[in-house]
Motif scaffolding. Structure first.
Motif, PDB file in Angstrom:
ATOM      1  N   VAL A  54      45.999 102.456  14.252  1.00  0.00           N
ATOM      2  CA  VAL A  54      46.965 101.376  14.074  1.00  0.00           C
ATOM      3  C   VAL A  54      47.081 101.055  12.589  1.00  0.00           C
ATOM      4  CG1 VAL A  54      47.436  98.967  14.617  1.00  0.00           C
ATOM      5  CG2 VAL A  54      46.434 100.469  16.339  1.00  0.00           C
ATOM      6  N   GLY A  55      48.316 100.935  12.113  1.00  0.00           N
ATOM      7  CA  GLY A  55      48.562 100.842  10.671  1.00  0.00           C
ATOM      8  C   GLY A  55      48.478  99.429  10.134  1.00  0.00           C
TER       9      GLY A  55
ATOM     10  N   VAL B  36      53.535 100.351  12.966  1.00  0.00           N
ATOM     11  CA  VAL B  36      53.219 101.364  11.963  1.00  0.00           C
ATOM     12  C   VAL B  36      51.846 101.953  12.265  1.00  0.00           C
ATOM     13  CG1 VAL B  36      52.698 101.700   9.501  1.00  0.00           C
ATOM     14  CG2 VAL B  36      54.641 100.280  10.171  1.00  0.00           C
ATOM     15  N   PHE B  37      51.729 103.273  12.152  1.00  0.00           N
ATOM     16  CA  PHE B  37      50.455 103.970  12.393  1.00  0.00           C
ATOM     17  C   PHE B  37      50.109 104.774  11.151  1.00  0.00           C
ATOM     18  CE2 PHE B  37      52.598 103.086  16.260  1.00  0.00           C
ATOM     19  CZ  PHE B  37      51.591 102.635  17.106  1.00  0.00           C
ATOM     20  N   SER B  38      48.813 104.900  10.869  1.00  0.00           N
ATOM     21  CA  SER B  38      48.472 105.641   9.653  1.00  0.00           C
ATOM     22  C   SER B  38      47.261 106.539   9.870  1.00  0.00           C
ATOM     23  CB  SER B  38      48.222 104.677   8.495  1.00  0.00           C
ATOM     24  OG  SER B  38      47.009 104.007   8.710  1.00  0.00           O
TER      25      SER B  38
ATOM     26  N   LEU C 262      49.087 109.620   5.866  1.00  0.00           N
ATOM     27  CA  LEU C 262      50.252 109.889   6.714  1.00  0.00           C
ATOM     28  C   LEU C 262      50.611 108.546   7.346  1.00  0.00           C
ATOM     29  CD1 LEU C 262      48.831 113.076   8.420  1.00  0.00           C
ATOM     30  CD2 LEU C 262      50.532 112.962   6.582  1.00  0.00           C
ATOM     31  N   ILE C 263      51.887 108.227   7.312  1.00  0.00           N
ATOM     32  CA  ILE C 263      52.300 106.933   7.848  1.00  0.00           C
ATOM     33  C   ILE C 263      53.484 107.161   8.763  1.00  0.00           C
ATOM     34  CG2 ILE C 263      53.149 104.634   7.251  1.00  0.00           C
ATOM     35  CD1 ILE C 263      51.519 104.744   4.778  1.00  0.00           C
ATOM     36  N   SER C 264      53.377 106.662   9.989  1.00  0.00           N
ATOM     37  CA  SER C 264      54.542 106.758  10.859  1.00  0.00           C
ATOM     38  C   SER C 264      55.003 105.378  11.281  1.00  0.00           C
ATOM     39  CB  SER C 264      54.266 107.650  12.063  1.00  0.00           C
ATOM     40  OG  SER C 264      53.373 107.040  12.945  1.00  0.00           O
TER      41      SER C 264
END
Ligand SMILES: O=C(O)CCC(=O)C(=O)O
Ligand SMILES: [Fe+2]
Length: 179
Positions: A39-40, A45-47, A93-95
């Motif tokens: 969890v970002g 957002v996820f990282s 990496l970020i989504s």
């Protein structure tokens, strides 16, 4: 002439390279993100950060990042004329999924971020194909809007010459390698 000079400075503060990464490299990084993301730092957002890969005992997954990171750093130093002066402060990496967005900001916008001089965003997937929404905008100068496409990189100074924003993701997942 004053305006021209301003325009020139503005242009020099950002560099966009359409085919910096191969599609194979994009896929490899995407695979790592799918296996390891967490969890970002903001909602939706996820990282996957390098420190997270070490902490979760997956250090072998760092290898694909290293050559890309060096290539990118060299590119930044060459373009901005600061050879051997930079160190990479963050790699991840970020989504972003549906609902994620960010309004106008600079990337050095906190007192503790003032040592940050440049940002580099590699796009690992493609607008319209993998996600909808998520266009990137610079408030001033050219280019104005970037349409994310797998393999492209956008490098820009973290200061107020590059105030930027990203539209809300409407559908799908938008993935970047951010440094
Ligand atoms: O993903 C992008 O295109 C830029 C994201 C951004 O501006 C940020 O996280 O500060
Ligand atoms: Fe930003």
């Amino acid at each position: 002439m004053g305006d021209d000079t301003t325009g020139e400075k503005q242009n020099q503060a950002r560099l966009i390279i359409p085919d910096f990464l191969s599609l194979q490299e994009c896929k490899e990084l995407e695979f790592i993100h799918r296996s390891c993301s967490t969890v970002g730092y903001r909602p939706n957002v996820f990282s996957t950060t390098l420190s997270h890969l070490i902490a979760t005992n997956s250090p072998h997954l760092i290898i694909p990042f290293l050559s890309i990171r060096d290539r990118l750093k060299e590119k930044v130093e060459e373009f901005f004329g600061c050879e051997y002066e930079l160190s990479v402060e963050f790699t991840g990496l970020i989504s972003w999924t549906r609902g994620a967005s960010i309004g106008w900001h600079t990337d050095d916008n906190r007192p503790y971020l003032k040592q940050r001089h440049f940002s580099a965003i590699c796009y690992l997937n493609t607008y319209g194909q993998d996600f909808k929404g998520g266009l990137f905008h610079f408030r001033d100068g050219h280019p104005n809007t970037l349409v994310p496409a797998a393999g492209a990189v956008s490098i820009y100074t973290a200061d107020d010459r590059n105030v930027h924003s990203v539209d809300e993701i409407i559908e799908g997942e938008r993935l970047t390698l951010t440094m």
